[in-house]
Design a protein around this motif. Structure first.
Motif, mmCIF file in Angstrom:
data_model
loop_
_atom_site.group_PDB
_atom_site.id
_atom_site.type_symbol
_atom_site.label_atom_id
_atom_site.label_comp_id
_atom_site.label_asym_id
_atom_site.label_seq_id
_atom_site.Cartn_x
_atom_site.Cartn_y
_atom_site.Cartn_z
ATOM 1 N N ARG A 6 0.886 -1.090 -0.053
ATOM 2 C CA ARG A 6 0.192 0.018 0.122
ATOM 3 C C ARG A 6 0.901 1.308 0.040
ATOM 4 O O ARG A 6 2.128 1.246 0.504
ATOM 5 C CB ARG A 6 -0.883 0.076 1.271
ATOM 6 N N CYS A 7 0.353 2.383 -0.511
ATOM 7 C CA CYS A 7 1.079 3.599 -0.746
ATOM 8 C C CYS A 7 1.245 4.066 0.779
ATOM 9 O O CYS A 7 0.126 4.230 1.236
ATOM 10 C CB CYS A 7 0.335 4.603 -1.608
ATOM 11 N N PRO A 8 2.226 4.527 1.387
ATOM 12 C CA PRO A 8 2.127 5.070 2.618
ATOM 13 C C PRO A 8 1.549 6.164 2.715
ATOM 14 O O PRO A 8 1.265 6.836 3.941
ATOM 15 C CB PRO A 8 3.541 4.900 3.055
ATOM 16 N N ASP A 9 1.485 6.856 1.831
ATOM 17 C CA ASP A 9 0.869 8.246 1.820
ATOM 18 C C ASP A 9 -0.716 8.339 1.661
ATOM 19 O O ASP A 9 -1.444 9.025 2.417
ATOM 20 C CB ASP A 9 1.582 9.176 0.832
ATOM 21 N N CYS A 10 -1.124 7.693 0.347
ATOM 22 C CA CYS A 10 -2.737 7.652 0.142
ATOM 23 C C CYS A 10 -3.274 6.447 0.693
ATOM 24 O O CYS A 10 -4.544 6.160 0.587
ATOM 25 C CB CYS A 10 -2.779 8.299 -1.069
ATOM 26 N N ARG A 11 -2.520 5.414 1.142
ATOM 27 C CA ARG A 11 -3.096 4.061 1.528
ATOM 28 C C ARG A 11 -3.617 3.379 0.236
ATOM 29 O O ARG A 11 -4.418 2.378 0.435
ATOM 30 C CB ARG A 11 -3.762 4.001 2.240
ATOM 31 N N THR A 26 6.981 5.034 -7.669
ATOM 32 C CA THR A 26 6.029 6.025 -7.525
ATOM 33 C C THR A 26 4.816 5.510 -7.221
ATOM 34 O O THR A 26 4.111 4.656 -8.067
ATOM 35 C CB THR A 26 6.237 7.086 -8.678
ATOM 36 N N CYS A 27 3.808 6.220 -6.544
ATOM 37 C CA CYS A 27 2.384 5.695 -6.314
ATOM 38 C C CYS A 27 1.644 6.250 -7.417
ATOM 39 O O CYS A 27 1.866 7.213 -7.952
ATOM 40 C CB CYS A 27 1.811 6.107 -5.063
ATOM 41 N N PRO A 28 0.740 5.256 -8.248
ATOM 42 C CA PRO A 28 0.037 5.763 -9.302
ATOM 43 C C PRO A 28 -0.976 6.812 -9.019
ATOM 44 O O PRO A 28 -1.579 7.361 -9.965
ATOM 45 C CB PRO A 28 -0.363 4.410 -10.116
ATOM 46 N N GLY A 29 -1.611 6.706 -7.912
ATOM 47 C CA GLY A 29 -2.487 7.438 -7.288
ATOM 48 C C GLY A 29 -2.085 8.831 -7.115
ATOM 49 O O GLY A 29 -2.756 9.903 -7.240
ATOM 50 N N CYS A 30 -1.273 9.132 -5.807
ATOM 51 C CA CYS A 30 -0.838 10.324 -5.527
ATOM 52 C C CYS A 30 0.689 10.975 -5.980
ATOM 53 O O CYS A 30 1.050 11.871 -5.634
ATOM 54 C CB CYS A 30 -0.970 10.456 -4.087
ATOM 55 N N TYR A 31 1.324 9.899 -6.665
ATOM 56 C CA TYR A 31 2.476 10.140 -6.992
ATOM 57 C C TYR A 31 3.655 10.494 -6.202
ATOM 58 O O TYR A 31 4.560 11.082 -6.571
ATOM 59 C CB TYR A 31 2.683 11.462 -8.111
HETATM 60 ZN ZN ZN Z 1 -0.408 7.352 -3.151
#
Ligand code: ZN
Length: 74
Positions: A6-11, A26-31
């Motif tokens: 999971r992205c540690p930033d936006c989960r 790089t997270c594809p959701g929040c970059y």
């Molecule tokens: Zn994210």
């Protein structure tokens, strides 16, 4: 074997390629950029199979040390 994390930033749930383990991704959701975990999921599954306490560190050496310590304490 893909790595699920999971992205540690936006989960957001993210599936990573095996080659990306331990790499900066790089997270594809929040970059947001973060370091991808190495394959620790398999170890977690294995720990749950035994059903005995202390199974995570149940190496032969650890078991021997535990026996010595128990004997020393009487
Ligand atoms: Zn994210």
């Amino acid at each position: 074997m893909p790595i699920k994390t999971r992205c540690p930033d936006c989960r957001a749930p993210i599936t990573l390629a095996d080659a990306e383990a331990g790499e900066t991704v790089t997270c594809p959701g929040c970059y947001a950029t973060f370091t991808a975990p190495k394959r620790v999921v398999a170890a977690a599954h294995r720990a749950g199979v035994g059903g005995q306490s202390g199974g995570v560190n149940a190496s032969p050496l650890a078991m021997v040390e535990a026996g010595i310590r128990r004997a020393a304490n009487g």
